[in-house]
Structure formats: structure tokens, C-alpha cells
Design a protein around this motif. Structure first.
Motif, PDB file in Angstrom:
ATOM      1  N   ALA A  69       0.943  -1.256   0.061  1.00  0.00           N
ATOM      2  CA  ALA A  69      -0.186  -0.040   0.109  1.00  0.00           C
ATOM      3  C   ALA A  69       0.723   1.262  -0.060  1.00  0.00           C
ATOM      4  O   ALA A  69       0.538   2.367  -0.745  1.00  0.00           O
ATOM      5  N   GLY A  70       1.958   1.187   0.662  1.00  0.00           N
ATOM      6  CA  GLY A  70       2.975   2.343   1.029  1.00  0.00           C
ATOM      7  C   GLY A  70       3.558   2.611  -0.566  1.00  0.00           C
ATOM      8  O   GLY A  70       3.619   3.776  -0.959  1.00  0.00           O
ATOM      9  N   ALA A  71       4.057   1.440  -1.046  1.00  0.00           N
ATOM     10  CA  ALA A  71       4.533   1.674  -2.494  1.00  0.00           C
ATOM     11  C   ALA A  71       3.516   2.104  -3.686  1.00  0.00           C
ATOM     12  O   ALA A  71       3.968   2.906  -4.447  1.00  0.00           O
ATOM     13  N   ALA A  72       2.269   2.070  -3.551  1.00  0.00           N
ATOM     14  CA  ALA A  72       1.166   2.258  -4.565  1.00  0.00           C
ATOM     15  C   ALA A  72       1.000   3.642  -4.134  1.00  0.00           C
ATOM     16  O   ALA A  72       0.871   4.425  -4.949  1.00  0.00           O
ATOM     17  N   LEU A  73       1.059   4.152  -2.915  1.00  0.00           N
ATOM     18  CA  LEU A  73       0.732   5.583  -2.735  1.00  0.00           C
ATOM     19  C   LEU A  73       2.128   6.439  -3.204  1.00  0.00           C
ATOM     20  O   LEU A  73       1.776   7.387  -3.833  1.00  0.00           O
ATOM     21  N   GLU A  74       3.401   6.034  -2.781  1.00  0.00           N
ATOM     22  CA  GLU A  74       4.460   6.525  -3.409  1.00  0.00           C
ATOM     23  C   GLU A  74       4.392   6.627  -4.784  1.00  0.00           C
ATOM     24  O   GLU A  74       4.876   7.567  -5.483  1.00  0.00           O
ATOM     25  N   ALA A  75       3.952   5.662  -5.624  1.00  0.00           N
ATOM     26  CA  ALA A  75       3.867   5.624  -7.040  1.00  0.00           C
ATOM     27  C   ALA A  75       2.929   6.562  -7.583  1.00  0.00           C
ATOM     28  O   ALA A  75       3.230   7.278  -8.725  1.00  0.00           O
ATOM     29  N   GLY A  76       1.881   7.012  -6.848  1.00  0.00           N
ATOM     30  CA  GLY A  76       0.982   7.895  -7.204  1.00  0.00           C
ATOM     31  C   GLY A  76       1.467   9.422  -6.981  1.00  0.00           C
ATOM     32  O   GLY A  76       0.670  10.221  -7.441  1.00  0.00           O
TER      33      GLY A  76
END
Length: 82
Positions: A69-76
Motif C-alpha cells: 500500500a505504501g509503494a502504491a501511494l508513493e507511485a502515485g
């Protein structure tokens, strides 16, 4: 209309071998946020279950979901240079 897209972000470090997974670039940020919400909801439920049954596997799974989830937030995230 310009739709914000994800950028590539690696996550889940695996020993000295580097990152095991990567968020794909080019996914709409809305889709990434929907996925993030689902991952965090599931992680929350796993942590509650892990407390009740003292299950290490559920805690590990929840931790991995939180990292995803943290990676998905960072990716956006819009980079400061834009």
C-alpha cells in the motif's frame, strides 16, 4: 483532461538481492488509490485476526500488504519537480 498516472516504485526488499516487487508505471492514480484502500482494509482485518488467534503468518501478510500500500501511494505521488 490530464489523468495522473503512477510511476515505477520498487518495494519488499529481499535480503541482499534488492527489491522483489515493483508498482507498474502508467496506472491511473484513482485505481492505485482504490487498490491501496483495499490493501489497508485487508491488512487491518488480518491484524485483528492475528491478535485473536496469535497467528504469525497473518501478521507477516498484513505487514506485506502495508508495504504494498505504501509503494502504491508513493507511485502515485506527484514528484516535487512537476
Amino acid at each position: 483532461m490530464n489523468v495522473s498516472k503512477t510511476r515505477e516504485v520498487s518495494f519488499l526488499t529481499w535480503g541482499t538481492h534488492g527489491h522483489l516487487f515493483t508498482v507498474r508505471p502508467g496506472v491511473s492514480v484513482d485505481t492505485a488509490l482504490d487498490c491501496t484502500t483495499s490493501m489497508l482494509d485487508t491488512a487491518h482485518e488480518l491484524m485483528l485476526a492475528a491478535e485473536e488467534i496469535d497467528c504469525a503468518a497473518a501478521r507477516v501478510a498484513a505487514t506485506w500488504l502495508i508495504e504494498m500500500a505504501g509503494a502504491a501511494l508513493e507511485a502515485g505521488r506527484i514528484s516535487p519537480s512537476k
